[in-house]
Design a protein around this motif. Structure first.
Motif, PDB file in Angstrom:
ATOM      1  N   CYS A 223      29.168  10.364   9.791  1.00 44.50           N
ATOM      2  CA  CYS A 223      28.389   9.353  10.496  1.00 44.50           C
ATOM      3  C   CYS A 223      26.944   9.833  10.599  1.00 44.50           C
ATOM      4  N   SER A 224      26.010   8.932  10.348  1.00 44.28           N
ATOM      5  CA  SER A 224      24.588   9.280  10.454  1.00 44.28           C
ATOM      6  C   SER A 224      23.824   8.153  11.126  1.00 44.28           C
ATOM      7  N   MET A 225      22.946   8.530  12.055  1.00 47.63           N
ATOM      8  CA  MET A 225      22.125   7.553  12.770  1.00 47.63           C
ATOM      9  C   MET A 225      20.663   7.617  12.359  1.00 47.63           C
ATOM     10  N   SER A 226      20.328   8.486  11.415  1.00 43.86           N
ATOM     11  CA  SER A 226      18.930   8.636  11.027  1.00 43.86           C
ATOM     12  C   SER A 226      18.501   7.472  10.144  1.00 43.86           C
ATOM     13  N   SER A 227      17.231   7.417   9.843  1.00 44.60           N
ATOM     14  CA  SER A 227      16.728   6.367   8.950  1.00 44.60           C
ATOM     15  C   SER A 227      16.881   6.768   7.488  1.00 44.60           C
ATOM     16  N   ASN A 228      17.218   8.019   7.249  1.00 45.77           N
ATOM     17  CA  ASN A 228      17.359   8.544   5.887  1.00 45.77           C
ATOM     18  C   ASN A 228      18.781   9.071   5.735  1.00 45.77           C
ATOM     19  N   ARG A 229      19.692   8.153   5.441  1.00 36.83           N
ATOM     20  CA  ARG A 229      21.124   8.463   5.474  1.00 36.83           C
ATOM     21  C   ARG A 229      21.621   8.856   4.084  1.00 36.83           C
ATOM     22  N   TRP A 230      21.923  10.134   3.884  1.00 40.01           N
ATOM     23  CA  TRP A 230      22.429  10.574   2.590  1.00 40.01           C
ATOM     24  C   TRP A 230      23.514  11.633   2.749  1.00 40.01           C
ATOM     25  N   LEU A 231      24.389  11.646   1.770  1.00 38.89           N
ATOM     26  CA  LEU A 231      25.497  12.599   1.708  1.00 38.89           C
ATOM     27  C   LEU A 231      25.518  13.176   0.299  1.00 38.89           C
TER      28      LEU A 231
END
Length: 603
Positions: A223-231
């Protein structure tokens, strides 16, 4: 079987009917019977508007007669009170006997793989890549009084190795009924439990490792809440990747409104230079499957651009799986000119391993390795792993070689020629060709004067099916389970077909974006275990870039085969439409399409 007797023969010697009260002669209609493997029932005359009076009912060993139907698909039941208004054929329906132990379905169990238990005569077994034929045979136990054999996809030729589409046929001692298990050799998920990193995590437990652990339960998500969501995932070494499967929010039990709407996938061989291979802008599904042309990559990066269907800005990825295309050469029968020593055989070059000196080695002046793929395949890529991949000095990497292909093992065409290689892994891409036999000829075995050819692995790949699991729609279905999706799921077993009884039989596929396409493969009724008389006789294929304006690319009028392969000059298309104009070789009007595959020049 259909008892087809010409009306004039039927009427020969038959007494004339008595006239009606008004002195006229009644119209005589003929009812014939398709007993679907049961005993013969003779045709009958029936007065127009009259009812059938059955003199006898058919029988079939190990089955109970369930009734007569107006259609071959057995969807419209005939009732004894029905009036006959035209000459017609009635079709028998059977159900397997549950009272005779000898007549029960001949099933199997296996300590290897996953076996379906649907209770039908068409089942499945899924085994992991790398399983040997002998090991699977040893793991199988058929039901009491039954025997089994493993065959190629034709169900006739005994198998010598394992690959997707092959069949295990289990027969009871009585020999009257059988169950066919279609084999799927599953590719391993290359991303499973691999090192993963991400831009951020909503909470410590929702870290990138949760997206590659193979689980979607217990809130197992990144889960990511940032504006730059990468995996980002590190596969550990260069792999051939061709498919990405992502499980979004609803797969983990959350609302579908949280499913990722927009994302892209990038690949890299070094973690620095990236190529975008997938772009999705309007997804709503809980599971997405993205197929790409085979691409070498070690690093995979998922960028979430629109995290949900709403204004919620949290990315939720429950699982991302990465797959490579099936190596067509894996564990296939192979021969060579010679070996350096007894352990360095041809089989070592196709066993999927480079460790423990797992190589083919030849010291002769005529160094060749030949593979039999088992049947004619579409091939478009060859990967050779040379000496340094097995831990030897790079000076022993093959310098020069060529690759030939053949459909019959006698007539060969050279498709690859390399004269100055130094690399430990070579990847040779060609335009797709049909081939059953592949031959690697080593002309200069090393970078030095050493004369030993050393091939640690020889892999062969074919083009990717652009239609696999793509959105599809149809004019109608015979029953709710025989949907459009069944024609693009890559599965033939368990009645895995689209079926239509309407007069307008069509199947339309959306490839997701405009692609270059040049080949269509259709698998008809007999590929799913039905009679060849139900194979599609006539059809056409149309292509479109917008779903509105269509161009006909293929027109077939007299097919009898279970598989058709239609090649065309490459065209741009997003939408593909199959129109079935003559659904069978008989009067049966049901279209039966078990699989519709689409390929492109670079797929």
């Amino acid at each position: 079987m259909v008892v087809a007797i010409i009306l004039s023969l039927l009427t020969a010697g038959v007494p004339a009917y008595a006239g009606l009260d008004d002195g006229t002669t009644p119209v005589q209609l003929v009812v014939t019977y398709d007993t679907n493997g049961g005993t013969v029932v003779q045709p009958q005359f029936v007065n127009a508007g009259g009812k059938v009076i059955f003199q006898s009912m058919p029988t079939k060993e190990c089955f109970n007669f369930e009734g007569w139907y107006y259609d071959g698909a057995l969807t419209q039941r005939y009732n004894a009170s029905d009036a006959i208004t035209k000459s017609l054929t009635l079709y028998a329906k059977w159900v397997a006997s549950s009272t005779n132990a000898q007549c029960g379905n001949a099933t199997l169990t296996s300590t290897i793989g996953t076996v379906s238990t649907g209770g039908t005569v068409n089942e499945t077994i899924t085994v992991a890549s790398g399983i040997k034929l002998a090991a699977l045979k040893a793991a199988i136990t058929p039901s009491a009084n039954a025997t089994f054999e493993i065959y190629n996809a034709d169900g006739i030729t005994k198998a010598t190795t394992l690959e997707t589409g092959m069949k295990i046929i289990v027969s009871p001692q009585a020999g009257k009924s059988k169950v066919t298990y279609t084999i799927t050799v599953s590719s391993p998920n290359l991303a499973l439990n691999k090192p993963a990193s991400a831009d951020s995590a909503c909470i410590p437990s929702q870290n990138p490792a949760k997206a590659v652990d193979g689980s979607v339960i217990n809130d197992s998500k990144w889960c990511s809440m940032s504006s730059n969501r990468w995996l980002q995932i590190d596969l550990g070494s260069l792999k051939q990747v061709s498919q990405f499967v992502i499980k979004h929010a609803s797969e983990g039990g959350q609302p579908a409104s949280y499913n990722t709407k927009g994302y892209n996938i990038q690949v890299s061989s070094n973690g620095t230079t990236w190529n975008t291979v997938v772009t999705v802008t309007n997804n709503t599904s809980g599971v997405t499957v993205d197929n790409i042309p085979d691409t070498q990559a070690r690093y995979i990066k998922l960028n979430v651009t629109a995290p949900t269907q709403t204004s919620d800005s949290v990315a939720r990825i429950y699982d991302i799986a990465v797959f490579e295309q099936q190596n067509l050469a894996l564990n296939k029968p192979s021969t060579v000119d010679s070996v350096c020593k007894a352990s360095q055989t041809a089989a070592k070059a196709v066993d999927g391993s480079e460790i423990n000196d797992s190589k083919w080695c030849s010291l002769s002046s005529n160094r060749w390795l030949q593979l039999d793929l088992g049947s004619v395949k579409q091939v478009n890529q060859f990967i050779v792993k040379h000496a340094a991949e097995g831990g030897e000095t790079a000076a022993y990497n093959t310098k020069a070689y060529n690759i030939q292909v053949s459909n019959n093992g006698n007539d060969w065409s050279t498709v690859v020629k390399v004269t100055n290689n130094t690399k430990s892994v070579t990847v040779d891409d060609i335009a797709p060709v049909s081939a059953r036999y592949i031959k690697l000829n080593v002309t200069t075995p090393t970078q030095t004067t050493n004369l030993a050819a050393r091939i640690y692995e020889f892999q062969v790949f074919g083009p990717s099916n652009l239609a696999l699991n793509k959105p599809a729609k149809v004019d109608s279905t015979c029953n709710p389970s025989q949907t459009a999706a069944k024609a693009v799921d890559g599965i033939l077993s368990n009645d895995g077909k689209w079926c239509s009884l309407s007069s307008s039989r069509w199947l339309q596929i959306d490839l997701g974006s405009v692609k270059q396409v040049n080949q269509f493969v259709i698998k008809h009724a007999s590929e799913g275990g039905e009679t060849a008389s139900y194979n599609t006789k006539a059809y056409n294929i149309q292509v479109s870039t917008d779903g509105v304006n269509w161009n006909q690319a293929v027109n077939v009028t007299n097919n009898t085969g279970g598989i058709t392969v239609d090649k065309i000059n490459a065209v741009s298309a997003r939408y593909i439409k199959l129109n079935v104009t003559t659904p069978t070789q008989t009067k049966n009007t049901a279209a039966r399409i078990y699989e519709f595959e689409v390929y492109g020049p670079s797929s």
